[in-house]
Design a protein around this motif. Structure first.
Motif, PDB file in Angstrom:
ATOM      1  N   VAL A   1      45.088  49.485  47.327  1.00  0.00           N
ATOM      2  CA  VAL A   1      43.680  49.154  47.512  1.00  0.00           C
ATOM      3  C   VAL A   1      42.860  50.429  47.443  1.00  0.00           C
ATOM      4  N   ARG A   2      41.811  50.381  46.622  1.00  0.00           N
ATOM      5  CA  ARG A   2      40.860  51.489  46.507  1.00  0.00           C
ATOM      6  C   ARG A   2      39.471  50.930  46.719  1.00  0.00           C
ATOM      7  N   TYR A   3      38.563  51.826  47.077  1.00  0.00           N
ATOM      8  CA  TYR A   3      37.180  51.418  47.319  1.00  0.00           C
ATOM      9  C   TYR A   3      36.284  52.068  46.290  1.00  0.00           C
ATOM     10  N   GLY A   4      35.408  51.252  45.684  1.00  0.00           N
ATOM     11  CA  GLY A   4      34.490  51.746  44.665  1.00  0.00           C
ATOM     12  C   GLY A   4      33.314  52.477  45.275  1.00  0.00           C
ATOM     13  N   ASN A   5      32.409  52.924  44.407  1.00  0.00           N
ATOM     14  CA  ASN A   5      31.204  53.623  44.854  1.00  0.00           C
ATOM     15  C   ASN A   5      30.361  52.767  45.793  1.00  0.00           C
ATOM     16  N   ASP A   6      30.430  51.451  45.627  1.00  0.00           N
ATOM     17  CA  ASP A   6      29.672  50.533  46.488  1.00  0.00           C
ATOM     18  C   ASP A   6      30.445  50.183  47.763  1.00  0.00           C
ATOM     19  N   ASN A   7      31.583  50.851  47.987  1.00  0.00           N
ATOM     20  CA  ASN A   7      32.449  50.681  49.162  1.00  0.00           C
ATOM     21  C   ASN A   7      33.082  49.290  49.229  1.00  0.00           C
ATOM     22  N   LYS A   8      33.182  48.606  48.084  1.00  0.00           N
ATOM     23  CA  LYS A   8      33.853  47.309  48.032  1.00  0.00           C
ATOM     24  C   LYS A   8      35.304  47.522  47.592  1.00  0.00           C
ATOM     25  N   PRO A   9      36.248  46.794  48.224  1.00  0.00           N
ATOM     26  CA  PRO A   9      37.664  46.998  47.913  1.00  0.00           C
ATOM     27  C   PRO A   9      38.081  46.370  46.588  1.00  0.00           C
ATOM     28  N   VAL A  10      39.035  47.034  45.938  1.00  0.00           N
ATOM     29  CA  VAL A  10      39.688  46.530  44.741  1.00  0.00           C
ATOM     30  C   VAL A  10      41.183  46.652  44.986  1.00  0.00           C
ATOM     31  N   ALA A  11      41.898  45.520  44.972  1.00  0.00           N
ATOM     32  CA  ALA A  11      43.333  45.512  45.235  1.00  0.00           C
ATOM     33  C   ALA A  11      44.091  45.276  43.933  1.00  0.00           C
ATOM     34  N   ARG A  12      45.109  46.094  43.700  1.00  0.00           N
ATOM     35  CA  ARG A  12      45.988  45.928  42.536  1.00  0.00           C
ATOM     36  C   ARG A  12      47.403  45.707  43.045  1.00  0.00           C
ATOM     37  N   TYR A  13      48.053  44.686  42.496  1.00  0.00           N
ATOM     38  CA  TYR A  13      49.403  44.340  42.919  1.00  0.00           C
ATOM     39  C   TYR A  13      50.060  43.535  41.816  1.00  0.00           C
TER      40      TYR A  13
END
Length: 143
Positions: free
Chosen positions: A16-28
């Motif tokens: 899980v990483r957080y974008g510039n807008d602080n919203k999470p993006v999960a890759r699995y």
């Protein structure tokens, strides 16, 4: 129409990483067994890369671990990009909805699910099914 529904087990813990807008993006990724056995008596397995955004990514980060069996409802997307002057083609599934596909007791080997939302219906029989009274013409809504 672009709709994908898969059931399988996570092959690794989600990243899980957080974008510039602080919203999470999960890759699995998940492993999905096919419905038939091959010549050696094994079920062939397909592996799929998934990505989730926002609230779904937060759920994935909090509750999913390697080995968790899930059901995913999403869309197939092309993630094409340039690398060293060549176009790289990569398909991934954007998971819009993720649900547990087994009870917390069965998941126990993969991590702590004590605070996970239950995916089991509550019924008196204790078998994972709701108790339903026998149908009569008086209590059927469509008669």
């Amino acid at each position: 129409m672009n709709k994908v529904i898969l059931m399988g087990r996570l092959t690794r813990d989600p990243e899980v990483r957080y974008g510039n807008d602080n919203k999470p993006v999960a890759r699995y990724s998940i492993a999905v067994d096919r419905r038939y056995k091959d010549q050696s008596g094994n079920y062939p397995t397909d592996f799929f890369n998934l990505v989730s955004f926002g609230n779904t990514a937060s759920f994935v980060e909090k509750y999913l671990r390697k080995g968790t069996k899930i059901v995913v409802d999403g869309e197939l997307r092309n993630n094409n990009y340039e690398k060293d002057g060549k176009t790289v083609y990569q398909d991934q599934i954007v998971a819009n909805s993720v649900e547990f596909a087994e009870s917390k007791n069965a998941q126990g080997q993969g991590g702590d699910y004590s605070n996970a939302p239950s995916n089991q219906p509550t019924g008196d029989a204790g078998d994972g099914f709701n108790a339903i009274e026998d149908a009569t013409e008086d209590n059927l809504p469509f008669v």
